[in-house]
Structure formats: C-alpha cells, structure tokens
Scaffold this motif. Structure first.
Motif, PDB file in Angstrom:
ATOM      1  N   LEU A  81       0.805  -1.225   0.000  1.00  0.00           N
ATOM      2  CA  LEU A  81       0.000   0.000   0.000  1.00  0.00           C
ATOM      3  C   LEU A  81       0.840   1.277   0.000  1.00  0.00           C
ATOM      4  O   LEU A  81       0.298   2.372  -0.127  1.00  0.00           O
ATOM      5  N   GLU A  82       2.159   1.137   0.142  1.00  0.00           N
ATOM      6  CA  GLU A  82       3.010   2.318   0.222  1.00  0.00           C
ATOM      7  C   GLU A  82       2.881   3.264  -0.977  1.00  0.00           C
ATOM      8  O   GLU A  82       2.806   4.477  -0.797  1.00  0.00           O
ATOM      9  N   PRO A  83       2.850   2.758  -2.228  1.00  0.00           N
ATOM     10  CA  PRO A  83       2.702   3.692  -3.356  1.00  0.00           C
ATOM     11  C   PRO A  83       1.386   4.476  -3.302  1.00  0.00           C
ATOM     12  O   PRO A  83       1.362   5.677  -3.607  1.00  0.00           O
ATOM     13  N   LEU A  84       0.320   3.833  -2.885  1.00  0.00           N
ATOM     14  CA  LEU A  84      -0.968   4.511  -2.769  1.00  0.00           C
ATOM     15  C   LEU A  84      -0.929   5.569  -1.670  1.00  0.00           C
ATOM     16  O   LEU A  84      -1.392   6.703  -1.862  1.00  0.00           O
ATOM     17  N   ILE A  85      -0.371   5.215  -0.536  1.00  0.00           N
ATOM     18  CA  ILE A  85      -0.259   6.153   0.586  1.00  0.00           C
ATOM     19  C   ILE A  85       0.640   7.329   0.193  1.00  0.00           C
ATOM     20  O   ILE A  85       0.368   8.480   0.548  1.00  0.00           O
ATOM     21  N   GLU A  86       1.699   7.027  -0.542  1.00  0.00           N
ATOM     22  CA  GLU A  86       2.610   8.096  -0.989  1.00  0.00           C
ATOM     23  C   GLU A  86       1.867   9.092  -1.886  1.00  0.00           C
ATOM     24  O   GLU A  86       1.986  10.305  -1.722  1.00  0.00           O
ATOM     25  N   ARG A  87       1.090   8.574  -2.828  1.00  0.00           N
ATOM     26  CA  ARG A  87       0.298   9.464  -3.696  1.00  0.00           C
ATOM     27  C   ARG A  87      -0.719  10.262  -2.896  1.00  0.00           C
ATOM     28  O   ARG A  87      -0.911  11.450  -3.117  1.00  0.00           O
ATOM     29  N   LEU A  88      -1.369   9.592  -1.966  1.00  0.00           N
ATOM     30  CA  LEU A  88      -2.355  10.264  -1.121  1.00  0.00           C
ATOM     31  C   LEU A  88      -1.694  11.372  -0.293  1.00  0.00           C
ATOM     32  O   LEU A  88      -2.240  12.467  -0.156  1.00  0.00           O
ATOM     33  N   LEU A  91      -1.158  14.318  -2.454  1.00  0.00           N
ATOM     34  CA  LEU A  91      -2.415  15.033  -2.701  1.00  0.00           C
ATOM     35  C   LEU A  91      -2.830  15.867  -1.495  1.00  0.00           C
ATOM     36  O   LEU A  91      -3.254  17.018  -1.640  1.00  0.00           O
ATOM     37  N   VAL A  92      -2.705  15.301  -0.317  1.00  0.00           N
ATOM     38  CA  VAL A  92      -3.048  16.041   0.909  1.00  0.00           C
ATOM     39  C   VAL A  92      -2.105  17.236   1.067  1.00  0.00           C
ATOM     40  O   VAL A  92      -2.544  18.351   1.380  1.00  0.00           O
ATOM     41  N   SER A  93      -0.833  17.014   0.824  1.00  0.00           N
ATOM     42  CA  SER A  93       0.138  18.113   0.917  1.00  0.00           C
ATOM     43  C   SER A  93      -0.176  19.208  -0.090  1.00  0.00           C
ATOM     44  O   SER A  93      -0.094  20.406   0.226  1.00  0.00           O
ATOM     45  N   ALA A  94      -0.553  18.814  -1.312  1.00  0.00           N
ATOM     46  CA  ALA A  94      -0.917  19.799  -2.333  1.00  0.00           C
ATOM     47  C   ALA A  94      -2.135  20.599  -1.889  1.00  0.00           C
ATOM     48  O   ALA A  94      -2.160  21.835  -2.021  1.00  0.00           O
ATOM     49  N   ALA A  95      -3.123  19.924  -1.340  1.00  0.00           N
ATOM     50  CA  ALA A  95      -4.331  20.614  -0.875  1.00  0.00           C
ATOM     51  C   ALA A  95      -3.999  21.618   0.229  1.00  0.00           C
ATOM     52  O   ALA A  95      -4.512  22.744   0.234  1.00  0.00           O
ATOM     53  N   ILE A  96      -3.129  21.224   1.152  1.00  0.00           N
ATOM     54  CA  ILE A  96      -2.726  22.134   2.233  1.00  0.00           C
ATOM     55  C   ILE A  96      -1.991  23.341   1.657  1.00  0.00           C
ATOM     56  O   ILE A  96      -2.260  24.490   2.036  1.00  0.00           O
ATOM     57  N   MET A  97      -1.072  23.092   0.731  1.00  0.00           N
ATOM     58  CA  MET A  97      -0.316  24.201   0.125  1.00  0.00           C
ATOM     59  C   MET A  97      -1.242  25.147  -0.640  1.00  0.00           C
ATOM     60  O   MET A  97      -1.080  26.374  -0.576  1.00  0.00           O
ATOM     61  N   PHE A  98      -2.205  24.596  -1.370  1.00  0.00           N
ATOM     62  CA  PHE A  98      -3.148  25.452  -2.108  1.00  0.00           C
ATOM     63  C   PHE A  98      -4.024  26.260  -1.151  1.00  0.00           C
ATOM     64  O   PHE A  98      -4.336  27.421  -1.419  1.00  0.00           O
ATOM     65  N   ALA A  99      -4.413  25.653  -0.028  1.00  0.00           N
ATOM     66  CA  ALA A  99      -5.212  26.387   0.960  1.00  0.00           C
ATOM     67  C   ALA A  99      -4.409  27.538   1.556  1.00  0.00           C
ATOM     68  O   ALA A  99      -4.904  28.662   1.677  1.00  0.00           O
ATOM     69  N   VAL A 100      -3.161  27.278   1.917  1.00  0.00           N
ATOM     70  CA  VAL A 100      -2.316  28.338   2.464  1.00  0.00           C
ATOM     71  C   VAL A 100      -2.045  29.397   1.398  1.00  0.00           C
ATOM     72  O   VAL A 100      -2.006  30.594   1.692  1.00  0.00           O
ATOM     73  N   CYS A 101      -1.894  28.975   0.157  1.00  0.00           N
ATOM     74  CA  CYS A 101      -1.719  29.918  -0.953  1.00  0.00           C
ATOM     75  C   CYS A 101      -2.930  30.843  -1.056  1.00  0.00           C
ATOM     76  O   CYS A 101      -2.781  32.067  -1.233  1.00  0.00           O
ATOM     77  N   ALA A 139       4.909  25.132  -4.297  1.00  0.00           N
ATOM     78  CA  ALA A 139       4.967  23.875  -3.548  1.00  0.00           C
ATOM     79  C   ALA A 139       3.746  23.009  -3.838  1.00  0.00           C
ATOM     80  O   ALA A 139       3.867  21.795  -4.024  1.00  0.00           O
ATOM     81  N   GLY A 140       2.556  23.625  -3.898  1.00  0.00           N
ATOM     82  CA  GLY A 140       1.334  22.868  -4.178  1.00  0.00           C
ATOM     83  C   GLY A 140       1.367  22.231  -5.556  1.00  0.00           C
ATOM     84  O   GLY A 140       0.971  21.074  -5.726  1.00  0.00           O
ATOM     85  N   LEU A 141       1.847  22.973  -6.550  1.00  0.00           N
ATOM     86  CA  LEU A 141       1.944  22.418  -7.904  1.00  0.00           C
ATOM     87  C   LEU A 141       2.942  21.268  -7.962  1.00  0.00           C
ATOM     88  O   LEU A 141       2.720  20.276  -8.663  1.00  0.00           O
ATOM     89  N   ARG A 142       4.019  21.404  -7.227  1.00  0.00           N
ATOM     90  CA  ARG A 142       5.003  20.310  -7.193  1.00  0.00           C
ATOM     91  C   ARG A 142       4.402  19.058  -6.554  1.00  0.00           C
ATOM     92  O   ARG A 142       4.553  17.957  -7.076  1.00  0.00           O
ATOM     93  N   TYR A 143       3.731  19.223  -5.406  1.00  0.00           N
ATOM     94  CA  TYR A 143       3.098  18.065  -4.769  1.00  0.00           C
ATOM     95  C   TYR A 143       2.039  17.441  -5.680  1.00  0.00           C
ATOM     96  O   TYR A 143       1.909  16.220  -5.738  1.00  0.00           O
ATOM     97  N   LEU A 144       1.291  18.265  -6.382  1.00  0.00           N
ATOM     98  CA  LEU A 144       0.296  17.740  -7.314  1.00  0.00           C
ATOM     99  C   LEU A 144       0.967  16.951  -8.430  1.00  0.00           C
ATOM    100  O   LEU A 144       0.503  15.869  -8.804  1.00  0.00           O
ATOM    101  N   ALA A 145       2.067  17.466  -8.948  1.00  0.00           N
ATOM    102  CA  ALA A 145       2.813  16.736  -9.987  1.00  0.00           C
ATOM    103  C   ALA A 145       3.341  15.413  -9.434  1.00  0.00           C
ATOM    104  O   ALA A 145       3.298  14.389 -10.130  1.00  0.00           O
ATOM    105  N   PHE A 146       3.809  15.402  -8.184  1.00  0.00           N
ATOM    106  CA  PHE A 146       4.299  14.159  -7.591  1.00  0.00           C
ATOM    107  C   PHE A 146       3.173  13.142  -7.431  1.00  0.00           C
ATOM    108  O   PHE A 146       3.394  11.941  -7.566  1.00  0.00           O
ATOM    109  N   ALA A 147       1.959  13.624  -7.147  1.00  0.00           N
ATOM    110  CA  ALA A 147       0.817  12.710  -7.008  1.00  0.00           C
ATOM    111  C   ALA A 147       0.420  12.138  -8.361  1.00  0.00           C
ATOM    112  O   ALA A 147       0.069  10.961  -8.454  1.00  0.00           O
TER     113      ALA A 147
END
Length: 161
Positions: A81-88, A91-101, A139-147
């Motif tokens: 499940l690690e790849p799924l958790i990593e993607r998740l 995504l959560v990190s991207a959402a947080i960064m976009f909210a702070v943005c 940062a949010g765009l980078r996390y989104l790209a990583f997801a």
C-alpha cells in the motif's frame, strides 16, 4: 530568484559594513565631506529579501525533498500500500499548500487595498508579500505533480540531517 535575492543580501550587508567601517573613516581621515556612513536602509532591504528567499525556498525544499518529514508512522502501512499512501500524502500536501496559498493571496489582496509602504524602499508592502502565495503555489503544484507522476518525486534521504 532565491540565489539572486541571497546575493543581493550579501552585497547590501557587505556594502553597508564596508562603508561604515572602512570608507567613511578613511574619508573622515582625509577630510572628505559628504561620504555616507553606510548603505541606506540596508538592514530593512535585506530583511525584505530574506522574506523572498524564505517563501521561494518552500518550493525548492519540496523539489529536493529537503523538508522535514516525520517518520514515526512509516512502518504502519503494508509494503503493497506504500505507493498509494505516498500518492495520497502528496495530494493532501498539495491541498494544504493550495489552501495556504489562498489565504496568502487574501492577505496580499488586503494589503493592496491599504497604502502600507515598506520602510527604506517606499514601495507598497504587497510587492514583497506577493511571494507568500507564490511560494505556496509552487509547492502545491510540485506536490500535485508528484501525485500524478510519482516518478518525478525526489527520493527522500535515508537519514535526515
């Protein structure tokens, strides 16, 4: 831009110290009048540049996996499940960064409505503050790209320094 801002900080502080400690005393010793005893508002300008470096550095730390990552729960998830958790997590990190943005943008927008000027520059404060939402957007765009493309995510260092 971060390297340019750091270089400008170095030049401002170095120029200020050289003017105060070398050029101005030498000018006084030779009777030369009107030599400034430092660079005008060097400390304030350096502080503004440091704000730019800090918020642009958010995107850089995400791009290089330089951010601090708590590893306390890393072993709790089965390996499959690690790849799924990593993607998740991306995504959560991207959402947080976009909210702070977004909140950073609201802060800058409010600052645009009031004529607050930066001391030493007489520029509107929002000019420097605009790096706040830009840093978190990056940062949010980078996390989104990583997801979306997990292979683009940088490898985490084995040991945090």
């Amino acid at each position: 831009m971060a390297v340019l801002a750091l270089s400008l900080i170095l030049m401002l502080i170095l120029g200020d110290v050289l003017m105060r400690e070398l050029v101005a005393p030498l000018a006084d010793a030779f009777g030369i009048q009107g030599v400034p005893s430092g660079v005008y508002a060097a400390q304030q300008r350096s502080l503004y540049l440091l704000v730019v470096v800090a918020f642009l550095g958010i995107g850089l730390s995400v791009a290089t996996a330089g951010q601090i990552v708590p590893t306390v729960a890393f072993g709790w998830v089965p390996k499959r499940l690690e790849p799924l958790i990593e993607r998740l997590s991306h995504l959560v990190s991207a959402a947080i960064m976009f909210a702070v943005c977004w909140y950073g943008w609201l802060f800058v927008r409010d600052s645009m409505e009031y004529p607050t000027l930066l001391s030493g520059l007489n520029w509107p404060a929002w000019v420097v503050q605009s790096v706040i939402p830009l840093g978190f957007l990056s940062a949010g765009l980078r996390y989104l790209a990583f997801a979306i493309w997990p292979a683009t995510a940088p490898a985490r260092p084995e040991v945090q320094e």
